[in-house]
Design a protein around this motif. Structure first.
Motif, PDB file in Angstrom:
ATOM      1  N   TYR A 147      42.959  35.391  37.449  1.00 20.07           N
ATOM      2  CA  TYR A 147      44.181  36.176  37.595  1.00 20.07           C
ATOM      3  C   TYR A 147      44.029  37.205  38.718  1.00 20.07           C
ATOM      4  CZ  TYR A 147      48.159  39.110  36.263  1.00 20.07           C
ATOM      5  OH  TYR A 147      49.336  39.822  36.268  1.00 20.07           O
ATOM      6  N   GLY A 148      45.044  37.300  39.565  1.00 21.96           N
ATOM      7  CA  GLY A 148      44.966  38.129  40.768  1.00 21.96           C
ATOM      8  C   GLY A 148      44.787  39.603  40.523  1.00 21.96           C
ATOM      9  N   ALA A 149      45.322  40.107  39.414  1.00 23.12           N
ATOM     10  CA  ALA A 149      45.229  41.544  39.130  1.00 23.12           C
ATOM     11  C   ALA A 149      43.960  41.917  38.381  1.00 23.12           C
ATOM     12  CB  ALA A 149      46.455  41.990  38.329  1.00 23.12           C
ATOM     13  N   GLY A 150      43.032  40.971  38.239  1.00 15.36           N
ATOM     14  CA  GLY A 150      41.755  41.281  37.621  1.00 15.36           C
ATOM     15  C   GLY A 150      41.647  40.843  36.175  1.00 15.36           C
ATOM     16  N   ARG A 151      40.471  41.093  35.599  1.00 21.22           N
ATOM     17  CA  ARG A 151      40.192  40.727  34.222  1.00 21.22           C
ATOM     18  C   ARG A 151      39.556  41.916  33.494  1.00 21.22           C
ATOM     19  NH1 ARG A 151      36.549  35.636  34.800  1.00 21.22           N
ATOM     20  NH2 ARG A 151      35.979  36.627  36.764  1.00 21.22           N
ATOM     21  N   TYR A 152      39.451  41.789  32.188  1.00 20.69           N
ATOM     22  CA  TYR A 152      38.995  42.907  31.362  1.00 20.69           C
ATOM     23  C   TYR A 152      37.765  42.533  30.530  1.00 20.69           C
ATOM     24  CZ  TYR A 152      43.713  44.890  32.108  1.00 20.69           C
ATOM     25  OH  TYR A 152      44.877  45.382  32.650  1.00 20.69           O
ATOM     26  N   LEU A 153      37.038  43.586  30.144  1.00 18.74           N
ATOM     27  CA  LEU A 153      35.964  43.482  29.152  1.00 18.74           C
ATOM     28  C   LEU A 153      36.033  44.701  28.241  1.00 18.74           C
ATOM     29  CD1 LEU A 153      32.911  42.287  31.303  1.00 18.74           C
ATOM     30  CD2 LEU A 153      33.824  41.095  29.294  1.00 18.74           C
ATOM     31  N   ASN A 154      35.886  44.479  26.956  1.00 22.57           N
ATOM     32  CA  ASN A 154      35.737  45.572  25.999  1.00 22.57           C
ATOM     33  C   ASN A 154      34.257  45.686  25.668  1.00 22.57           C
ATOM     34  OD1 ASN A 154      38.564  45.939  25.841  1.00 22.57           O
ATOM     35  ND2 ASN A 154      38.715  44.295  24.340  1.00 22.57           N
ATOM     36  N   LEU A 155      33.686  46.850  25.919  1.00 26.16           N
ATOM     37  CA  LEU A 155      32.245  47.028  25.786  1.00 26.16           C
ATOM     38  C   LEU A 155      31.910  48.082  24.743  1.00 26.16           C
ATOM     39  CD1 LEU A 155      31.346  47.121  29.597  1.00 26.16           C
ATOM     40  CD2 LEU A 155      31.396  45.119  28.085  1.00 26.16           C
ATOM     41  N   LYS A 156      30.708  47.938  24.165  1.00 25.26           N
ATOM     42  CA  LYS A 156      30.225  48.930  23.206  1.00 25.26           C
ATOM     43  C   LYS A 156      28.803  49.321  23.592  1.00 25.26           C
ATOM     44  CE  LYS A 156      30.300  49.878  18.257  1.00 25.26           C
ATOM     45  NZ  LYS A 156      31.619  50.535  18.247  1.00 25.26           N
ATOM     46  N   GLN A 157      28.567  50.594  23.750  1.00 29.93           N
ATOM     47  CA  GLN A 157      27.237  51.075  24.100  1.00 29.93           C
ATOM     48  C   GLN A 157      26.260  50.695  23.001  1.00 29.93           C
ATOM     49  OE1 GLN A 157      27.090  55.228  25.047  1.00 29.93           O
ATOM     50  NE2 GLN A 157      24.874  55.275  25.320  1.00 29.93           N
ATOM     51  N   ASP A 158      25.169  50.014  23.374  1.00 27.74           N
ATOM     52  CA  ASP A 158      24.198  49.550  22.386  1.00 27.74           C
ATOM     53  C   ASP A 158      22.787  50.056  22.653  1.00 27.74           C
ATOM     54  OD1 ASP A 158      23.854  48.103  24.683  1.00 27.74           O
ATOM     55  OD2 ASP A 158      24.139  46.136  23.770  1.00 27.74           O
TER      56      ASP A 158
END
Length: 206
Positions: A147-158
């Motif tokens: 996708y041209g507008a970018g992608r996402y990641l949901n992260l959790k500090q581990d």
């Protein structure tokens, strides 16, 4: 001890040995791939069946399967977290021209494809769990296979000063499926020149 008991114990011992032997041939990569496939299946079912899905009813009916890059464990990366010195709220542009506020929290530093990379980790203004972070990024595949507008990641500090970034879990924002949704655009720090060939590819309607 009866002969039957001895035979039963012997059979159980053989089964136990066979199980341990089998486990030796189930690699961590195999387990990892199964976990990613499970997450992708959850994503598909959410889009296809959930009432909160961004897909229209016609899109849901037409949705065959989502398109992903092959799962590659090398895109699962351990990154060092470096706190932002001037930690403050940022107004992140949205795809509809509006803005949304996020805390400029930390940088995730790591190496990938022989290059040193530094990505900005954001935190939603209403986030209650301070270990949760939002990563919006674009790369050389954006506008091509993704996708041209970018992608996402949901992260959790581990870790105390570390976080795991798994690009195999990169997903499309809602606006990739339905332009009626407004989505945050990646900050300039998170626009990569390299190609991240992992995670979800672009959604093609129909």
């Amino acid at each position: 001890m009866t002969t039957r008991t001895i035979i039963t114990i012997g059979v159980l011992a053989v089964i136990a040995i066979a199980f341990v032997y089998m486990l030796k041939f189930v690699s961590n990569d195999d387990v990892y791939v199964e976990n990613i496939e499970r997450e992708r299946d959850k994503q598909y079912k959410y889009l296809r069946f959930n009432a909160e899905s961004p897909l229209t009813e016609d899109q849901k009916k037409a949705l065959g399967e989502l398109d992903f890059f092959p799962i590659d464990p090398s895109y699962r990366i351990r990154a060092k977290m470096v706190p932002v010195e001037d930690r403050k709220m940022l107004e992140i542009p949205m795809t509809d021209g509006s803005v949304e506020k996020y805390l400029k929290h930390s940088y995730a530093e790591f190496q990938i494809q022989g290059q040193q990379v530094r990505l900005l980790l954001l935190q939603a203004s209403r986030e209650t769990d301070k270990r949760n972070f939002f990563l919006a990024f674009a790369d050389a595949t954006s506008g091509e296979s993704t996708y041209g507008a970018g992608r996402y990641l949901n992260l959790k500090q581990d870790g105390k000063n570390s976080i795991t970034i798994d690009f195999n879990l990169a997903y499309n924002p809602y606006c990739a499926y339905n332009p009626e949704y407004a989505c945050p655009l990646p900050p300039r720090e998170n626009i990569l020149e390299i190609a991240i060939e992992a995670g979800e590819k672009d959604y093609v309607k129909g």
